[in-house]
Design a protein around this motif. Structure first.
Motif, short mmCIF file in Angstrom:
data_model
loop_
_atom_site.label_atom_id
_atom_site.label_comp_id
_atom_site.label_asym_id
_atom_site.label_seq_id
_atom_site.Cartn_x
_atom_site.Cartn_y
_atom_site.Cartn_z
N PHE A 17 0.86 -1.19 0.00
CA PHE A 17 0.00 0.00 0.00
C PHE A 17 0.89 1.24 0.00
O PHE A 17 1.73 1.40 0.89
N THR A 18 0.71 2.10 -1.00
CA THR A 18 1.53 3.31 -1.11
C THR A 18 0.84 4.55 -0.54
O THR A 18 1.29 5.67 -0.77
N CYS A 19 -0.23 4.35 0.20
CA CYS A 19 -0.88 5.42 0.99
C CYS A 19 -1.47 6.54 0.13
O CYS A 19 -1.58 7.68 0.59
N ASP A 20 -1.87 6.22 -1.09
CA ASP A 20 -2.43 7.25 -1.95
C ASP A 20 -3.76 7.79 -1.45
O ASP A 20 -4.10 8.96 -1.71
N ASP A 21 -4.54 6.98 -0.75
CA ASP A 21 -5.89 7.39 -0.34
C ASP A 21 -5.94 8.01 1.05
O ASP A 21 -7.02 8.36 1.52
N LEU A 22 -4.79 8.16 1.71
CA LEU A 22 -4.79 8.75 3.04
C LEU A 22 -4.83 10.27 2.94
O LEU A 22 -4.37 10.86 1.97
N PRO A 23 -5.37 10.94 3.97
CA PRO A 23 -5.56 12.39 3.88
C PRO A 23 -4.29 13.19 4.22
O PRO A 23 -3.41 12.73 4.95
N GLY A 24 -4.22 14.40 3.67
CA GLY A 24 -3.22 15.38 4.08
C GLY A 24 -1.79 14.89 3.97
O GLY A 24 -1.37 14.31 2.97
N GLU A 25 -1.04 15.13 5.04
CA GLU A 25 0.38 14.79 5.06
C GLU A 25 0.64 13.29 5.04
O GLU A 25 1.77 12.87 4.77
N LEU A 26 -0.39 12.50 5.32
CA LEU A 26 -0.21 11.04 5.31
C LEU A 26 -0.20 10.46 3.89
O LEU A 26 0.27 9.35 3.68
N GLN A 27 -0.70 11.23 2.93
CA GLN A 27 -0.79 10.73 1.57
C GLN A 27 0.61 10.48 1.00
O GLN A 27 1.46 11.36 0.99
N ARG A 28 0.86 9.26 0.53
CA ARG A 28 2.15 8.84 -0.03
C ARG A 28 3.32 9.24 0.88
O ARG A 28 4.38 9.67 0.42
N ALA A 29 3.10 9.06 2.19
CA ALA A 29 4.14 9.37 3.16
C ALA A 29 4.91 8.15 3.60
O ALA A 29 5.95 8.26 4.26
N ALA A 30 4.41 6.95 3.28
CA ALA A 30 5.05 5.70 3.69
C ALA A 30 4.56 4.60 2.76
O ALA A 30 3.68 4.82 1.91
N VAL A 31 5.13 3.42 2.92
CA VAL A 31 4.69 2.25 2.16
C VAL A 31 4.44 1.11 3.14
O VAL A 31 5.29 0.80 3.97
N ALA A 32 3.25 0.53 3.06
CA ALA A 32 2.95 -0.66 3.86
C ALA A 32 3.47 -1.89 3.13
O ALA A 32 3.17 -2.09 1.95
N ILE A 33 4.27 -2.69 3.81
CA ILE A 33 4.82 -3.94 3.28
C ILE A 33 4.44 -5.03 4.27
O ILE A 33 4.98 -5.08 5.37
N GLU A 34 3.51 -5.90 3.87
CA GLU A 34 2.83 -6.75 4.83
C GLU A 34 2.83 -8.23 4.41
O GLU A 34 1.93 -8.68 3.69
N PRO A 35 3.81 -9.00 4.82
CA PRO A 35 3.78 -10.44 4.55
C PRO A 35 2.59 -11.09 5.24
O PRO A 35 2.27 -10.76 6.39
N GLN A 36 1.93 -12.01 4.54
CA GLN A 36 0.78 -12.68 5.13
C GLN A 36 0.61 -14.07 4.50
O GLN A 36 1.19 -14.36 3.45
N THR A 37 -0.17 -14.89 5.15
CA THR A 37 -0.30 -16.29 4.73
C THR A 37 -1.37 -16.50 3.66
O THR A 37 -1.39 -17.55 3.02
N CYS A 38 -2.25 -15.52 3.49
CA CYS A 38 -3.34 -15.65 2.53
C CYS A 38 -3.72 -14.27 2.03
O CYS A 38 -3.37 -13.26 2.64
N PRO A 39 -4.47 -14.19 0.94
CA PRO A 39 -4.87 -12.89 0.41
C PRO A 39 -6.13 -12.37 1.10
O PRO A 39 -6.80 -13.12 1.83
#
Length: 230
Positions: free
Chosen positions: A160-182
């Protein structure tokens, strides 16, 4: 003039404890709840479930970290992972609709600059390296950043590249989330684990620092529903 003595000073704040030097030195050690925090070895955390009931139980495990690189912003950073497929989803509610080949998979394998690239979805077909680990990393133009490491049980990686977050949070970080299923695995059953009575399932993820690694990144656009150009 103050003369550096080299005397070590211990500092505590809540669960954190640090060791530094009195004058002219730097941080010597940092712990949290007695566990060492070290850039060289990184952090490791585990999520586990045990079935104490009488029937098999459906289980999906994952972690939810957001990370940044030391300099620049999302458009300047390079995302690297080795995956073959992507979960497609509707544009409005991100409801999963199927699985397809990941567009431009080779560019992410080499390292893809995120300018013009939007992610809010899951990829799979993740390659295991010779040491039995899967990897994903986020780096700046200097090659500094973070690397995630996890094992065979983590078949999916949510990004998740945070495009939909408001204000200063928009594209402020990248979520990288390993998981066992989709996402939606409890409905579609894709890679959903069933844990038998008395059995357990555990996902372990490590994160470490990368310093000065050549990324070989190139700019570009990923096309699709969950990974698309903005």
């Amino acid at each position: 003039m103050t003369v550096a003595t080299g005397q070590q000073v211990r500092i505590r704040a809540g669960a954190y404890a640090a060791v530094t030097t009195e004058v002219g030195g730097g941080l010597r050690a940092l712990t949290h709840d007695g566990r060492p925090l070290d850039a060289a070895t990184g952090l490791t955390w585990s999520v586990a479930v045990a079935n104490l009931g009488d029937d098999s139980a459906p289980v999906g495990l994952g972690v939810h970290p957001y990370v940044v690189a030391p300099s620049g912003g999302v458009d300047d950073w390079t995302l690297t992972f080795d995956a073959a497929r992507i979960q497609l989803a509707t544009a409005d509610r991100l409801m999963p609709t199927g699985i397809a080949d990941l567009p431009d998979a080779d560019s992410f394998r080499r390292g893809r600059r995120l300018a013009g690239v939007t992610f809010d979805g899951a990829v799979s077909g993740l390659t295991l390296s010779e040491d039995g680990l899967r990897r994903a990393s986020l780096t700046d133009d200097n090659g500094d950043g973070v690397e995630f490491r996890w094992g065979a049980i983590g078949n999916w990686l949510q990004l998740f590249t945070c495009d939909d977050l408001p204000g200063e949070l928009q594209r402020a970080a990248v979520a990288i989330e390993p998981q066992t299923c989709p996402p939606d695995a409890f409905n579609n059953g894709i890679d959903l684990a069933w844990v038998a009575p008395g059995e357990s399932l555990e996902l372990t993820v490590g994160i470490g620092a990368l310093t000065g690694r050549a990324t070989g990144a190139r700019s570009g656009r990923a096309r699709g529903t969950a990974a698309s150009s903005s």
